[in-house]
Design an enzyme around this catalytic site. Structure first.
Site, PDB file in Angstrom:
ATOM      1  N   ARG A  49     -89.097  79.691  47.594  1.00 21.66           N
ATOM      2  CA  ARG A  49     -87.968  78.755  47.564  1.00 21.66           C
ATOM      3  C   ARG A  49     -88.111  77.623  48.586  1.00 21.66           C
ATOM      4  O   ARG A  49     -87.450  76.598  48.473  1.00 21.66           O
ATOM      5  CB  ARG A  49     -86.640  79.508  47.769  1.00 21.66           C
ATOM      6  CG  ARG A  49     -85.413  78.605  47.658  1.00 21.66           C
ATOM      7  CD  ARG A  49     -84.114  79.370  47.517  1.00 21.66           C
ATOM      8  NE  ARG A  49     -83.972  80.432  48.498  1.00 21.66           N
ATOM      9  CZ  ARG A  49     -83.703  80.243  49.799  1.00 21.66           C
ATOM     10  NH1 ARG A  49     -83.526  79.028  50.273  1.00 21.66           N
ATOM     11  NH2 ARG A  49     -83.599  81.267  50.617  1.00 21.66           N
ATOM     12  N   TYR A 103     -79.721  59.048  30.075  1.00 23.40           N
ATOM     13  CA  TYR A 103     -80.017  60.334  29.429  1.00 23.40           C
ATOM     14  C   TYR A 103     -78.776  61.236  29.511  1.00 23.40           C
ATOM     15  O   TYR A 103     -78.108  61.276  30.568  1.00 23.40           O
ATOM     16  CB  TYR A 103     -81.203  60.969  30.165  1.00 23.40           C
ATOM     17  CG  TYR A 103     -81.505  62.388  29.751  1.00 23.40           C
ATOM     18  CD1 TYR A 103     -82.179  62.653  28.564  1.00 23.40           C
ATOM     19  CD2 TYR A 103     -81.105  63.463  30.547  1.00 23.40           C
ATOM     20  CE1 TYR A 103     -82.438  63.961  28.189  1.00 23.40           C
ATOM     21  CE2 TYR A 103     -81.365  64.765  30.169  1.00 23.40           C
ATOM     22  CZ  TYR A 103     -82.031  65.005  28.988  1.00 23.40           C
ATOM     23  OH  TYR A 103     -82.290  66.299  28.620  1.00 23.40           O
ATOM     24  N   ASP A 175     -85.650  57.416  36.954  1.00 19.86           N
ATOM     25  CA  ASP A 175     -86.131  58.499  36.097  1.00 19.86           C
ATOM     26  C   ASP A 175     -87.220  57.892  35.211  1.00 19.86           C
ATOM     27  O   ASP A 175     -86.934  57.080  34.333  1.00 19.86           O
ATOM     28  CB  ASP A 175     -84.961  59.040  35.265  1.00 19.86           C
ATOM     29  CG  ASP A 175     -85.385  60.122  34.275  1.00 19.86           C
ATOM     30  OD1 ASP A 175     -86.599  60.282  34.039  1.00 19.86           O
ATOM     31  OD2 ASP A 175     -84.489  60.798  33.732  1.00 19.86           O
ATOM     32  N   LYS A 200     -91.739  67.146  29.768  1.00 20.17           N
ATOM     33  CA  LYS A 200     -92.144  66.164  28.763  1.00 20.17           C
ATOM     34  C   LYS A 200     -93.633  65.831  28.903  1.00 20.17           C
ATOM     35  O   LYS A 200     -94.449  66.726  28.864  1.00 20.17           O
ATOM     36  CB  LYS A 200     -91.250  64.933  28.866  1.00 20.17           C
ATOM     37  CG  LYS A 200     -89.751  65.265  29.047  1.00 20.17           C
ATOM     38  CD  LYS A 200     -89.134  65.948  27.842  1.00 20.17           C
ATOM     39  CE  LYS A 200     -87.753  66.523  28.086  1.00 20.17           C
ATOM     40  NZ  LYS A 200     -86.755  65.600  28.622  1.00 20.17           N
TER      41      LYS A 200
HETATM   42  C1  LIG Z   1     -85.547  65.740  29.312  1.00 22.41           C
HETATM   43  C2  LIG Z   1     -85.121  64.677  30.226  1.00 22.41           C
HETATM   44  C3  LIG Z   1     -84.454  64.995  31.422  1.00 22.41           C
HETATM   45  C4  LIG Z   1     -84.088  66.404  31.814  1.00 22.41           C
HETATM   46  O1  LIG Z   1     -85.203  67.204  31.948  1.00 22.41           O
HETATM   47  P1  LIG Z   1     -85.145  68.820  31.855  1.00 22.41           P
HETATM   48  O2  LIG Z   1     -86.531  69.209  32.189  1.00 22.41           O
HETATM   49  O3  LIG Z   1     -84.725  69.138  30.442  1.00 22.41           O
HETATM   50  O4  LIG Z   1     -84.126  69.279  32.838  1.00 22.41           O
HETATM   51  C5  LIG Z   1     -84.098  63.944  32.252  1.00 22.41           C
HETATM   52  N1  LIG Z   1     -84.362  62.671  31.931  1.00 22.41           N
HETATM   53  C6  LIG Z   1     -84.982  62.331  30.795  1.00 22.41           C
HETATM   54  C7  LIG Z   1     -85.238  60.891  30.504  1.00 22.41           C
HETATM   55  C8  LIG Z   1     -85.383  63.322  29.903  1.00 22.41           C
HETATM   56  O5  LIG Z   1     -85.999  62.982  28.770  1.00 22.41           O
END
Ligand SMILES: *Cc1c(COP(=O)(O)O)cnc(C)c1O
Length: 385
Positions: A49, A103, A175, A200
């Protein structure tokens, strides 16, 4: 040995790799805690952690090398990463500027969680510097945005946001999930903190959930402190899988960028397709800006068929290669109807205002052969046409 000014292709393979006992790849250290010397200080304590175990360190080094930041932190999910990046500096009474159309998960976090913690928030237009200035308060601490928005792929005035944040002493957070580091490096545009959903493109194989925050050491210390307290840590096996996935990032993105560009172009010429949204098409409102900022326009594209929701759902049933499934960024192509998935929580009117019709289809383009994807979409179009 790699050095950090090498190309992303090389860093993706070699950065952050440790070779204990001559191992060619970093092995999995499936241990929650590590021995320390009897007289060790508490700071040298190694525990999962605390994010200082070998697999976490290896992956953090690889990701930081790719984003060209001093430090990185891996987290249990993309949302855990965004939460840590945003919350670590905010206190009751502070104020946040955030791009509108975020998002869905982030929108819910901002809209529902921040006010409960006494933090004020304004959503802003992605391009309107006068509006940002008008909404700025002495208590504004953070400017938050996304490199490419879901699903309509808007590109904000990203350099403008980073400059504005620096000028007014705000922490700029982006992001960059839709633009992995071979397509775009936000620190080059001036951002302080970069968040990714590793779920992703970076992992790229649709088999783990994870997130990362990357930035300069001083601010990353606060992010790490938050993560230690809130506990959304990444386990060694997941680190190992992401470490492996990242090695092929550049190869995958080359194919994905090119497949998506070709499919977007092909779709825009088909009868029965009313509209195609892809930042690599010259008709996209932010095409010029995307061309200046990005190397490759990514793997997400949207299209709308003539004939409304029934035709769109029949099309989804007719395709054979892409799966109908949420999420994105894997080697396999996926399709969703945003009105029925990511944006189902909004009213039809709110969706219409955003430009999301009931028949809008989002495709996450994978690494399959372009010709096979094209032929499959063609047979599905013919079947519904
Ligand atoms: C999927 C996604 C998230 C969140 O990610 P998780 O791994 O599902 O928590 C945040 N921002 C964008 C642009 C995303 O596509």
């Amino acid at each position: 040995m790699h050095s950090n000014n090498m190309a992303a292709d090389t860093l993706a393979v070699h950065a952050g790799e440790h070779h204990p006992d001559g191992a060619v790849i970093t092995p999995i250290y499936q241990s929650a805690m590590f021995k320390f010397a009897a007289d060790a200080e508490v700071d040298s304590l190694k525990y999962l952690r605390y994010n200082n175990s070998p697999n976490q360190i290896a992956l953090q080094e690889k990701l930081a090398a790719l984003e060209r930041t001093e430090a990185g932190l891996v987290c249990a999910s993309g949302m855990a990463a965004i939460t840590a990046a945003v919350m670590c500096t905010l206190r009751p009474g502070d104020h946040v500027l955030a791009q509108d159309g975020l998002y869905g998960g982030t929108l819910a976090l901002f809209r529902d969680e921040l006010p409960q913690r006494g933090i004020d928030l304004d959503f802003v237009n992605k391009d309107d510097r006068d509006q940002w200035r008008a909404l700025l308060r002495p208590t504004t601490k953070v400017f938050y945005c996304e490199s490419l928005t879901n699903p309509l792929l808007h590109v904000a005035d990203l350099r403008g946001i980073a400059d504005f944040a620096r000028e007014h002493n705000l922490l700029s957070i982006i992001d960059a999930t839709f633009t992995p580091p071979c397509n775009f490096r936000p620190v080059d545009a001036g951002f302080d903190l970069v968040c990714h959903s590793l779920t992703k493109y970076l992992n790229g194989h649709s088999d783990v959930v994870g997130g990362a925050v990357l930035g300069a050491r001083a601010i990353m210390d606060s992010v790490l402190k938050f993560q230690k307290r809130y506990g959304a840590t990444m386990d060694p096996h997941t680190c190992f899988l992401v470490q492996r996935g990242v090695k092929t990032l550049v190869l995958r993105m080359e194919r994905i960028n090119s497949n998506a560009q070709q499919l977007a172009h092909w779709l825009s010429e088909q009868e029965g397709v009313a509209k195609v949204v892809y930042p690599g098409l010259s008709g996209h409102a932010d095409h010029q800006r995307a061309s200046e900022l990005f190397r490759g326009f990514g793997g997400i594209l949207c299209f709308e068929l003539n004939g409304g929701f029934e035709v769109a759902s029949e099309f989804m049933r007719r395709v054979r290669i892409p799966l109908a499934a949420p999420s994105l960024g894997g080697v396999e192509s996926l399709l969703t109807l945003p009105a029925k998935s990511s944006h189902a929580g909004l009213s039809e009117e709110a969706r219409r205002r955003m430009g999301i019709s009931p028949s809008l289809i989002r495709m996450s383009v994978g690494i399959e052969a372009f010709e096979d994807l094209r032929d499959d979409l063609a047979q599905a179009l013919a079947a519904v046409g």
